[in-house]
Design an enzyme around this catalytic site. Structure first.
Site, PDB file in Angstrom:
ATOM      1  CB  SER A  38      -0.890  -0.015   1.246  1.00  0.00           C
ATOM      2  OG  SER A  38      -1.502   1.231   1.458  1.00  0.00           O
ATOM      3  CE1 TYR A  75      -4.208  -2.216   5.091  1.00  0.00           C
ATOM      4  CE2 TYR A  75      -3.855   0.117   4.662  1.00  0.00           C
ATOM      5  CZ  TYR A  75      -3.996  -1.174   4.208  1.00  0.00           C
ATOM      6  OH  TYR A  75      -3.889  -1.442   2.855  1.00  0.00           O
ATOM      7  CE  LYS A 109      -1.585  -4.164   3.226  1.00  0.00           C
ATOM      8  NZ  LYS A 109      -1.759  -5.543   2.713  1.00  0.00           N
TER       9      LYS A 109
END
Length: 340
Positions: free
Chosen positions: A124, A149, A153
């Site tokens: 991402s 989140y 990544k």
């Protein structure tokens, strides 16, 4: 015909990638725990490609189950790993849920295949945080993540890069994508959030069709042309095709090293208010929106430099913002007539 494992293959990006893999001549097997997707998507995929893909319901955090799966499927030649929790807001509220799921699933997957596989990892643009220079290139330093989140990544990429450094047989491509939106041109698959959407476009379409109330624009005081946050939106079909290009590159052994990174976006940023305007223009629907405070975990603006993806991966986004919005709206109308 190579067999590709797609984890999270009944999800938004995963389902579109399964379709594009079939279009490119691959055989596909899907793993999904269905925690954030609907099994009916398998029927929808079949309606598009004429074949129901092989499916195994499995939680990748269950080490014994994924080991058993890998032992039975020695013919898998590549893996595209989507399976992960992905809502920024929820990750801020429940960080341990995200760290457990997103790390255990990745580590178990690598171990199950004895670290000898070709892996495309769903990363991402959140790894960049708020970049110092825009558009952001793959060489830009990663910054402290704005959300758990985003941190999953970043750390997952570090896990993969460090494992590749000591495991020549592991070949990994990390695809750092920006904001996937839109739906398949058949309107048979698209974004299917469970509960209240965490992302802008499905909330827009649900609001327009009367399923939600007014749209909240989180912040109008950012240092952007109209004060709303800027993102690089990419059509999910373009994104799916990039995963096929990445698998082909891994299969052809053209990679310069056994760990590569590519940005996937359009190379153009759009504000939230511009997205709303594009939706109204492409659909003829008027949206009701209000301005709210900034949202925890959000960054001000980011869009990508996609030169490397164009020149090295041989891929480029083709569909524009209005096509993204119109296809998302057609999907929403399909769902109203054909509820899941």
């Amino acid at each position: 015909m190579s067999k590709i494992l797609v984890t999270g293959g009944t999800g938004f990006i995963g389902s579109h990638t399964v379709v594009e893999l079939y279009n490119a001549g691959y055989e596909v097997i899907i793993i999904d725990d269905l925690s954030n997707s609907n099994p009916k998507i398998l029927d929808q995929i079949e309606a598009i490609i004429g074949v129901k893909p092989e499916f195994v319901e499995l939680d990748l955090c269950d080490e014994a189950k994924i080991n058993e799966f890998a032992d039975k499927h020695k013919d898998i030649s590549g893996v595209i790993h989507f399976a992960a929790f992905k809502a920024v807001g929820e990750s801020v509220q429940q960080p341990l849920k995200y760290y457990r799921n997103n790390f255990y699933s990745l580590i178990n997957l690598i171990n199950a295949f004895n670290s000898s596989l070709k892996l495309v990892f769903s990363s991402s643009c959140t790894v960049y945080g708020q970049p110092d220079v825009l558009p952001v290139t793959e060489e830009a330093p990663t910054k402290k993540a704005e959300s758990p989140y985003g941190n999953t990544k970043q750390i997952a990429e570090e896990i993969l890069q460090e494992t590749c450094a000591v495991t020549p047989s592991l070949k990994v491509t990390s695809l750092r994508y920006f904001n996937p939106v839109g739906a398949h041109h058949t309107s048979l698959i698209g974004e299917l959030p469970i509960g209240v959407p965490q992302n802008l476009v499905p909330f827009i379409t649900q609001s327009a069709i009367g399923k939600r109330g007014p749209i909240t624009v989180y912040g109008n005081d950012y240092n952007t042309p109209d004060g709303s946050a800027i993102r690089d939106y990419i059509h999910v079909v373009d994104l799916a095709k990039a995963h096929v290009a990445a698998i082909k590159r891994l299969e052809s052994d053209k990679a310069e090293s056994n760990y590569e990174v590519f940005n996937l976006g359009t190379g153009k940023g759009s504000t939230v208010l511009e997205v709303i305007d594009a939706f109204e223009k492409s659909t003829g629907e008027k949206l009701n929106y209000t301005i709210g405070p900034r949202r925890a975990g959000d960054i001000e603006q980011v869009w990508g430099d996609v030169t490397k993806s164009t020149e090295v991966l041989g891929w480029k986004a083709e569909l524009g913002l209005e096509e993204m919005m119109s296809s998302a709206w057609k999907w929403e109308k399909y769902l109203k007539e054909n509820p899941f």
